[in-house]
Scaffold this motif. Structure first.
Motif, PDB file in Angstrom:
ATOM      1  N   TYR A   1       0.827  -1.205   0.000  1.00 21.01           N
ATOM      2  CA  TYR A   1       0.000   0.000   0.000  1.00 21.01           C
ATOM      3  C   TYR A   1       0.862   1.255   0.000  1.00 21.01           C
ATOM      4  CZ  TYR A   1      -3.851   3.165   1.119  1.00 21.01           C
ATOM      5  OH  TYR A   1      -4.778   4.178   1.085  1.00 21.01           O
ATOM      6  N   LYS A   2       1.899   1.266   0.817  1.00 20.28           N
ATOM      7  CA  LYS A   2       2.781   2.439   0.848  1.00 20.28           C
ATOM      8  C   LYS A   2       3.452   2.663  -0.505  1.00 20.28           C
ATOM      9  CE  LYS A   2       5.079   1.059   4.495  1.00 20.28           C
ATOM     10  NZ  LYS A   2       6.128   1.055   5.549  1.00 20.28           N
ATOM     11  N   GLU A   3       3.838   1.580  -1.154  1.00 17.07           N
ATOM     12  CA  GLU A   3       4.451   1.705  -2.475  1.00 17.07           C
ATOM     13  C   GLU A   3       3.437   2.219  -3.489  1.00 17.07           C
ATOM     14  OE1 GLU A   3       6.813  -1.052  -5.790  1.00 17.07           O
ATOM     15  OE2 GLU A   3       6.232  -1.897  -3.853  1.00 17.07           O
ATOM     16  N   GLN A   4       2.221   1.699  -3.421  1.00 19.69           N
ATOM     17  CA  GLN A   4       1.168   2.126  -4.349  1.00 19.69           C
ATOM     18  C   GLN A   4       0.871   3.622  -4.221  1.00 19.69           C
ATOM     19  OE1 GLN A   4      -3.595   1.744  -4.055  1.00 19.69           O
ATOM     20  NE2 GLN A   4      -2.566  -0.233  -4.028  1.00 19.69           N
ATOM     21  N   LYS A   5       0.811   4.111  -2.985  1.00 16.55           N
ATOM     22  CA  LYS A   5       0.442   5.510  -2.736  1.00 16.55           C
ATOM     23  C   LYS A   5       1.657   6.435  -2.664  1.00 16.55           C
ATOM     24  CE  LYS A   5      -3.434   6.353  -1.765  1.00 16.55           C
ATOM     25  NZ  LYS A   5      -4.643   6.659  -2.578  1.00 16.55           N
ATOM     26  N   ASP A   6       2.863   5.854  -2.699  1.00 14.12           N
ATOM     27  CA  ASP A   6       4.098   6.616  -2.517  1.00 14.12           C
ATOM     28  C   ASP A   6       4.094   7.357  -1.182  1.00 14.12           C
ATOM     29  OD1 ASP A   6       6.633   7.471  -3.191  1.00 14.12           O
ATOM     30  OD2 ASP A   6       5.938   9.251  -4.288  1.00 14.12           O
ATOM     31  N   TRP A   7       3.673   6.629  -0.148  1.00 11.10           N
ATOM     32  CA  TRP A   7       3.657   7.159   1.213  1.00 11.10           C
ATOM     33  C   TRP A   7       4.664   6.387   2.055  1.00 11.10           C
ATOM     34  CZ3 TRP A   7      -2.390   6.986   2.018  1.00 11.10           C
ATOM     35  CH2 TRP A   7      -2.978   8.035   1.293  1.00 11.10           C
ATOM     36  N   SER A   8       4.995   6.952   3.215  1.00  7.98           N
ATOM     37  CA  SER A   8       5.860   6.273   4.172  1.00  7.98           C
ATOM     38  C   SER A   8       5.105   6.086   5.484  1.00  7.98           C
ATOM     39  CB  SER A   8       7.139   7.075   4.420  1.00  7.98           C
ATOM     40  OG  SER A   8       6.831   8.327   5.010  1.00  7.98           O
ATOM     41  N   THR A   9       5.645   5.300   6.379  1.00 17.35           N
ATOM     42  CA  THR A   9       4.988   5.039   7.657  1.00 17.35           C
ATOM     43  C   THR A   9       4.750   6.329   8.432  1.00 17.35           C
ATOM     44  OG1 THR A   9       6.023   2.851   7.761  1.00 17.35           O
ATOM     45  CG2 THR A   9       5.171   3.763   9.836  1.00 17.35           C
ATOM     46  N   ARG A  10       5.675   7.261   8.373  1.00 17.44           N
ATOM     47  CA  ARG A  10       5.531   8.508   9.147  1.00 17.44           C
ATOM     48  C   ARG A  10       4.401   9.398   8.641  1.00 17.44           C
ATOM     49  NH1 ARG A  10      10.374   9.137   6.388  1.00 17.44           N
ATOM     50  NH2 ARG A  10      10.373  10.720   4.740  1.00 17.44           N
ATOM     51  N   ASP A  11       3.857   9.105   7.456  1.00 12.87           N
ATOM     52  CA  ASP A  11       2.727   9.898   6.949  1.00 12.87           C
ATOM     53  C   ASP A  11       1.426   9.582   7.687  1.00 12.87           C
ATOM     54  OD1 ASP A  11       4.152  11.281   4.918  1.00 12.87           O
ATOM     55  OD2 ASP A  11       4.062   9.496   3.644  1.00 12.87           O
TER      56      ASP A  11
END
Length: 387
Positions: A216-226
């Motif tokens: 999911y993080k890769e799909q959305k280009d997000w990181s855990t800290r977001d």
């Protein structure tokens, strides 16, 4: 157009057993249950409470605040179904006096059922933005008296109203999913209690979480800290804690502290209710909203898991003013007003609830005024009434 959760209704039966009492009765150190499993209390359903009655009662918590004429869809997610053919949602629809035009059905995939219902409802509202959808997760988790899984039982229901321009949580597009045909947990048709391989199920849960969270993080280009918070399906709260530790193990201290604090807030209801299968993740969401002050637009990550096994990770953003649409005092009163059973009383109630119900047998209930209950069977048809 934003689509998401506009109302949340919670219900659990009026009886519980305390984990310290249960530990003493089983010859165990109470900390094995309080810390090792992470549970304090466990709601107990007697023979007059089933998935249908609990689903009705959860929805009634907000029904007078919505326009019933706009409801176009009703989906019931459960693995505690009361009929092999007829949908539990039809009993609910009748009790709530919803329009005959409402589309209604039941879904099942272990504890994933309410998430499947929620995603279907989101797509329905996207196509029918002037209509709303009610989705219900309602279950009784039973493993049996004096079994290894006994401490991870429970009973309860969560009902959600899904609509456009929601007032609690706006769901984001996209998700990550992962499934495999495995045997970590199941309940055969001829068994009233579940079968489970506990250690294997824990391992699969964590493996599926890692796969879906990373994807999911890769799909959305997000990181855990977001993420402002990560919440989990909680068959018992220690399970979610293990997943949360995986999520934050390589993060900075600010992120670790935030996601640890929000997890603590999200587990408070589960610690007192126990496992409610399909509705567990959404009880975590409600607990977070009630026990933590979230800033408007805070990003919430949700991990849904159903044994057998199906997992999904998705997210939503908290809507400004969400506190006005939840009822923490009412939910606290629901828990505080329960009757504390002795272990002997709990065993009796539990055993009686497993017994087949004879035709033309009628039940009464000791629930509070206005609560719906299973009133027995008449001419082979289940009967539901209000106290």
């Amino acid at each position: 157009m934003r689509i998401g959760i506009d109302q949340i209704g919670f219900y659990t039966p009026n009886k519980y057993v305390d984990m310290v009492d249960l530990a003493h009765a089983r010859g165990e150190d109470p900390n094995k249950f309080l810390i090792g499993i992470g549970q304090r209390q466990m709601s107990v359903a007697d023979k007059t409470q089933d998935a249908v009655s609990m689903g009705i009662n959860a929805t009634l918590r907000y029904l007078d605040q919505i326009d019933k004429d706009k409801v176009g869809l009703l989906i019931f997610g459960t693995e505690s179904s009361v009929d092999q053919s007829k949908s539990a949602s039809l009993f609910v629809k009748s009790a709530l006096h919803l329009r005959p035009e409402v589309r209604t059905f039941e879904v099942k995939e272990a504890c994933f059922g309410l998430t499947a219902a929620l995603m279907t409802a989101r797509d329905f509202v996207r196509v029918h933005p002037d209509q709303t959808a009610i989705v219900i997760g309602s279950d009784i988790a039973r493993y049996g008296v004096k079994t290894p899984g006994e401490v991870t039982q429970g009973a309860g229901s969560i009902s959600l109203l899904v609509k456009s321009e929601p007032r609690i949580l706006s769901l984001n597009d996209g998700h990550s999913a992962y499934s495999e045909d495995i045997n970590d947990f199941w309940r055969p048709n001829d068994s009233a209690v579940a079968k489970v391989d506990g250690k294997y199920s824990t391992q699969v849960y964590l493996d599926f979480f890692k796969k879906t969270f990373d994807a999911y993080k890769e799909q959305k280009d997000w990181s855990t800290r977001d993420f402002s918070a990560l919440i989990y399906h909680l068959p018992f709260t220690k399970q979610g804690l293990k997943a949360n530790r995986l999520a934050i193990e390589d993060q900075d201290d600010v992120t670790k502290d935030r996601l640890s604090e929000t997890f603590e807030a999200s587990k408070q209801l589960s610690m007192r209710v126990g496992n409610i299968y399909t509705a567990s993740l959404y009880m975590s969401l409600l607990s977070l909203l009630e026990n933590y002050d979230l800033e408007p637009n805070s990003l919430i990550g949700l991990f849904s898991y159903g044994s057998g096994a199906m997992a999904e990770f998705f997210s939503g953003n908290v809507v400004d003013g969400y506190k006005e649409w939840i009822n923490p005092k009412g939910d606290a009163a629901l828990l505080d007003d329960r009757q504390r059973l002795t272990v002997e009383e709990y065993e009796k109630v539990f055993t009686e609830a497993l017994e087949p119900v004879a035709n033309n047998r009628e039940f009464t209930s000791d629930e509070r005024q206005g609560v719906w209950y299973f009133a027995g069977v008449k001419n082979d048809i289940r009967q539901y009434r209000q106290v």
